[in-house]
Design a protein around this motif. Sequence first.
Motif, PDB file in Angstrom:
ATOM      1  N   PRO A   1     -23.358  61.039  12.302  1.00 54.02           N
ATOM      2  CA  PRO A   1     -22.582  59.981  12.995  1.00 54.02           C
ATOM      3  C   PRO A   1     -21.554  58.989  13.031  1.00 54.02           C
ATOM      4  CG  PRO A   1     -25.279  59.543  13.057  1.00 54.02           C
ATOM      5  CD  PRO A   1     -25.299  61.066  12.143  1.00 54.02           C
ATOM      6  N   PHE A   2     -22.122  58.285  11.897  1.00 53.66           N
ATOM      7  CA  PHE A   2     -20.771  57.465  11.552  1.00 53.66           C
ATOM      8  C   PHE A   2     -19.862  58.049  10.256  1.00 53.66           C
ATOM      9  CE2 PHE A   2     -24.560  55.533  10.645  1.00 53.66           C
ATOM     10  CZ  PHE A   2     -24.798  55.316   9.665  1.00 53.66           C
ATOM     11  N   PHE A   3     -18.805  57.168   9.988  1.00 55.10           N
ATOM     12  CA  PHE A   3     -18.273  57.137   9.087  1.00 55.10           C
ATOM     13  C   PHE A   3     -18.572  55.981   7.879  1.00 55.10           C
ATOM     14  CE2 PHE A   3     -14.584  58.252  12.013  1.00 55.10           C
ATOM     15  CZ  PHE A   3     -14.963  59.273  12.017  1.00 55.10           C
ATOM     16  N   PRO A   4     -17.964  56.202   6.509  1.00 62.52           N
ATOM     17  CA  PRO A   4     -19.091  55.224   5.835  1.00 62.52           C
ATOM     18  C   PRO A   4     -18.398  53.829   6.041  1.00 62.52           C
ATOM     19  CG  PRO A   4     -16.939  57.115   4.753  1.00 62.52           C
ATOM     20  CD  PRO A   4     -17.140  57.491   6.267  1.00 62.52           C
ATOM     21  N   ARG A   5     -16.847  53.573   6.191  1.00 55.44           N
ATOM     22  CA  ARG A   5     -16.813  52.032   6.869  1.00 55.44           C
ATOM     23  C   ARG A   5     -17.395  51.725   8.348  1.00 55.44           C
ATOM     24  NH1 ARG A   5     -11.345  54.427   9.776  1.00 55.44           N
ATOM     25  NH2 ARG A   5     -11.572  55.532   8.776  1.00 55.44           N
ATOM     26  N   HIS A   6     -18.168  52.395   8.603  1.00 57.68           N
ATOM     27  CA  HIS A   6     -19.300  51.762   9.989  1.00 57.68           C
ATOM     28  C   HIS A   6     -20.902  51.476   9.105  1.00 57.68           C
ATOM     29  CE1 HIS A   6     -17.477  54.171  12.519  1.00 57.68           C
ATOM     30  NE2 HIS A   6     -16.684  53.572  12.477  1.00 57.68           N
ATOM     31  N   ALA A   7     -21.045  52.095   8.266  1.00 59.66           N
ATOM     32  CA  ALA A   7     -22.010  51.759   7.047  1.00 59.66           C
ATOM     33  C   ALA A   7     -21.714  50.382   6.396  1.00 59.66           C
ATOM     34  CB  ALA A   7     -22.184  53.333   5.825  1.00 59.66           C
TER      35      ALA A   7
ATOM     36  N   ALA B   1     -23.519  45.025   5.858  1.00 62.38           N
ATOM     37  CA  ALA B   1     -22.539  43.744   5.360  1.00 62.38           C
ATOM     38  C   ALA B   1     -23.947  42.599   7.092  1.00 62.38           C
ATOM     39  CB  ALA B   1     -21.566  43.812   5.934  1.00 62.38           C
ATOM     40  N   VAL B   2     -23.321  42.931   7.890  1.00 59.58           N
ATOM     41  CA  VAL B   2     -23.653  41.981   8.882  1.00 59.58           C
ATOM     42  C   VAL B   2     -25.711  42.319   9.115  1.00 59.58           C
ATOM     43  CG1 VAL B   2     -22.480  42.635  10.312  1.00 59.58           C
ATOM     44  CG2 VAL B   2     -24.052  43.621  10.430  1.00 59.58           C
ATOM     45  N   THR B   3     -26.317  43.146   8.760  1.00 58.68           N
ATOM     46  CA  THR B   3     -27.457  43.639   9.106  1.00 58.68           C
ATOM     47  C   THR B   3     -28.476  43.351   7.893  1.00 58.68           C
ATOM     48  OG1 THR B   3     -27.254  45.405   8.659  1.00 58.68           O
ATOM     49  CG2 THR B   3     -27.233  44.983  11.081  1.00 58.68           C
ATOM     50  N   PHE B   4     -28.229  42.777   6.556  1.00 57.62           N
ATOM     51  CA  PHE B   4     -29.170  42.760   5.031  1.00 57.62           C
ATOM     52  C   PHE B   4     -27.961  42.619   4.367  1.00 57.62           C
ATOM     53  CE2 PHE B   4     -31.010  47.052   6.361  1.00 57.62           C
ATOM     54  CZ  PHE B   4     -31.549  46.764   7.252  1.00 57.62           C
TER      55      PHE B   4
ATOM     56  N   LEU C   1     -27.757  31.935  10.740  1.00 58.82           N
ATOM     57  CA  LEU C   1     -28.075  32.976  10.034  1.00 58.82           C
ATOM     58  C   LEU C   1     -27.733  34.149  11.102  1.00 58.82           C
ATOM     59  CD1 LEU C   1     -26.796  34.215   7.495  1.00 58.82           C
ATOM     60  CD2 LEU C   1     -29.903  34.137   7.219  1.00 58.82           C
ATOM     61  N   VAL C   2     -28.569  34.464  11.755  1.00 56.88           N
ATOM     62  CA  VAL C   2     -28.642  35.921  13.080  1.00 56.88           C
ATOM     63  C   VAL C   2     -27.861  35.891  14.140  1.00 56.88           C
ATOM     64  CG1 VAL C   2     -30.104  37.241  13.901  1.00 56.88           C
ATOM     65  CG2 VAL C   2     -31.466  36.223  12.070  1.00 56.88           C
ATOM     66  N   ALA C   3     -27.920  34.104  13.978  1.00 53.51           N
ATOM     67  CA  ALA C   3     -26.347  34.580  14.918  1.00 53.51           C
ATOM     68  C   ALA C   3     -24.953  34.353  14.875  1.00 53.51           C
ATOM     69  CB  ALA C   3     -26.540  32.917  15.694  1.00 53.51           C
ATOM     70  N   ALA C   4     -25.455  34.591  13.389  1.00 55.66           N
ATOM     71  CA  ALA C   4     -23.726  34.101  12.438  1.00 55.66           C
ATOM     72  C   ALA C   4     -23.454  36.281  12.786  1.00 55.66           C
ATOM     73  CB  ALA C   4     -23.038  33.863  11.471  1.00 55.66           C
ATOM     74  N   MET C   5     -24.628  36.118  12.234  1.00 56.52           N
ATOM     75  CA  MET C   5     -24.228  37.955  12.188  1.00 56.52           C
ATOM     76  C   MET C   5     -24.304  38.779  13.094  1.00 56.52           C
ATOM     77  SD  MET C   5     -24.648  38.048   8.814  1.00 56.52           S
ATOM     78  CE  MET C   5     -23.736  36.514   8.525  1.00 56.52           C
ATOM     79  N   VAL C   6     -24.711  38.677  14.405  1.00 58.46           N
ATOM     80  CA  VAL C   6     -24.285  38.913  15.382  1.00 58.46           C
ATOM     81  C   VAL C   6     -22.628  38.520  16.503  1.00 58.46           C
ATOM     82  CG1 VAL C   6     -25.024  38.550  17.746  1.00 58.46           C
ATOM     83  CG2 VAL C   6     -26.662  38.885  16.323  1.00 58.46           C
ATOM     84  N   GLY C   7     -22.370  37.573  15.537  1.00 60.44           N
ATOM     85  CA  GLY C   7     -20.637  37.406  16.241  1.00 60.44           C
ATOM     86  C   GLY C   7     -20.527  37.885  15.001  1.00 60.44           C
TER      87      GLY C   7
END
Length: 812
Positions: A647-653, A658-661, A748-754
Amino acid sequence: MPQQGEPMLAGAPVLDEVRGLTAAEVADRVAAGRTNDVPVRASRTIGQIVRANLFTRINAMVAVLFAIIAVIGPVQDGLFALVIVFNTLIGIVQELRAKRTLDRLAIVNAVRPRVLRDGEVVEVATQDVVIDDVIEFVQGGQAVVDGVVVSAAGLEVDESLLTGEADPVLKRPGDRIMSGSFAVAGSGRFRATEVGRAAYAARLAEEASRFSLVHSELRSGVNRILKFITWALFPVGALLVYSQLFLGGTVTMEESLGGTVSGPLADALRGMVAALVSMIPEGLVLLISIAYAVGVVRLGRRHCLVQELPAIEGLARVDVVCTDKTGTLTEDGMRVTEVLALDGDDGAHPVDTVLAALACADPHPNPSMAAVAEAHPAVPPWPVTAVAAFSSARKWSGASFGTPEGERHWVIGAPDVLAAQESPAAEQAELIGARGLRVLLLGRGEERVDSAGAPGPVTPVALIVLDQRIRADAPDTLRYFADQDVEVKVVSGDNATSVGAVARELELPGAHSPADARDLPEDDERLAEAVDGGSVFGRVSPERKRSMVRGLRERGRTVAMTGDGVNDVLALKEADIGVAMGSGSPASRSVAQIVLLDNRFATLPHVVAEGRRVIGNIERVANLFLTKTVYSMTMAGIVGVLAVAYPFFPRHATLINAVTFGIPSFFLALAPNVERARPGFVSRTLRLAVPAGLISGAAAITTYLMVLDGAATPELTDRTAVVITLCATTLWVLLLVAKPYVWWKAGLVAAMVGLLLTAMLTPVGRAFFALDVSDPAKVATALAVAAVAAALITVVRLVDDRLVRRKEGAER
């Protein structure tokens, strides 16, 4: 001059033991390489640090995947390699900081033997001892080389750390001294006969036999997980490539994405790399190293030397602290407050005169005798005919003197050891000890103090009362441990009544019923039960201390032992975590995993808190990284079976990781955490990571199949929908793991969503990461599926928490 390795016999024509070696003789031996060249036990070298952070299993796996992308392109799909570069650099920098801290503190803590050179006693570094050096060996000292005794005054040596033999050995001129052994009584000098790697302790694996290395459940658990992941990469990768090439799952990459190589094989490899990159917990090992390194630096600022890094983890699990009284709960120094004459004082030998003579006869007085010497400086001209040095095992010391009335034998020590249990002297000492004071009995023996039956029947002459001041920070320290559900047990060689009085003043639970260790059961199981149920113990011998600690450990307790004296060495080594005071004996410092260089018991709460921070936060981030691994394996398995394009490319991974973990875990690993760690790191981590990963992976594939709607070729909007589902689901996992919530975690979570929205909504972000949010229906589908997945993960977490609480309640 005897050569290295030759036995040194008593009476042999050797260098004058009163003079020792001359500077020229030392220089000759240094030039000949006959020095104590055992490597200093310290931190890793810079080269070892670089290699350890660069050549890792994780880096090797990522390097192979990057090599594939480097060949087939595009460059954006190789972004994951930059994460490894940053991780490696951060790991090296943090460990170098820790190395500087450790090396600086290790120099402060290093044992400095006292050797006789040019007729003067001087301190030298351990590595500067040469063959034939005459070395002073006093109570609490540890032998750094092998040698032969040339003079001794009641010298008793404990070799249990080397031979396992618990009883101290009386040493006389001509007897052998083994490196690693320590003096428990008396004093003497020995001549170095084996130095460097030829010495006994060095032959036992470079002195490693003196240390019981701390088991790291954290590292061993992570290593087991990494081994499994390494082996899983091969079948998962093979399944993906096979399904993409031969089962119709391959699609041609859009030219707009800038792919340098197109075609079925290149597209299949891109899909494989995207899946495998997400399976690798690239930041987990790094964060463990960073957490340890930062912990070392933080503790170093509090003058705390961590001699074994996993000891930081062990501290997080401690639920019992066993501590000595003198020098830990009370100040080191003492002073004589009162001398009470007893009926045995015949007046022929004034008590003050006898005390001065005893103090002068002890060349290396302990704190009690130092206080006596300070209070009675006038020394009588009595020749000393025999000396018995103090030892923790027998609880007394003494000397025989030639007086005008003939030879007299005087002993000083514990009243309940030297006097009959129901004698007036013992009863009076008991009453004084109940006020928290230390009491010594001066008595007249009937046998020479160095004879086998010494001291024989003792006539009590006087009681010497010593004042011990409680450390100002001790009450706050004990309250901290009580608040953290950590039991404190006082195990002291002093009279149980006196120890209990001090404990009561500190408001220690159970202090009103102190126990005399001599009255405890001999049976190991019954002893452990008695120790587990009590809080204050007096008259504890060194061997008994070790048995008590061992009993607690066998009952499933995690024990930290603190001490500063030679009588604490065996218990320090037996404990899960040994904590020594910096001013303590070299022997106690050498076997401890942690040394409090500022000698403050109040530093221990900070040490325990640091351990809890490390282990608790690593468990949190392990949940995140293993969730990522599980959802990646789930997606790869389903895609391989269904034979659809990945479903996705390496850049998607890279973006999702980066933003979730990746970024959040770095901050979570360094956050405050006071929860005591529990055993079962791997099982507890997998209980959340496996169901969360399975649900997240299934949700991502569900979204993929719904937006794909049977099409053979996924569009960017389809791939973007999968990215949205996976990001939303795993951000929810991040929220669950980050509890308890504070403002900075929400930020921190808000920044990752941003960051995620920036990548999805800005033209530069969409072009770079190949994202397209132009189809509202697909975005809505992605969010709806993510909401259902988040609800399922929450239910799993709540059920697991309830089951855990029920199990813990049943165990209590």
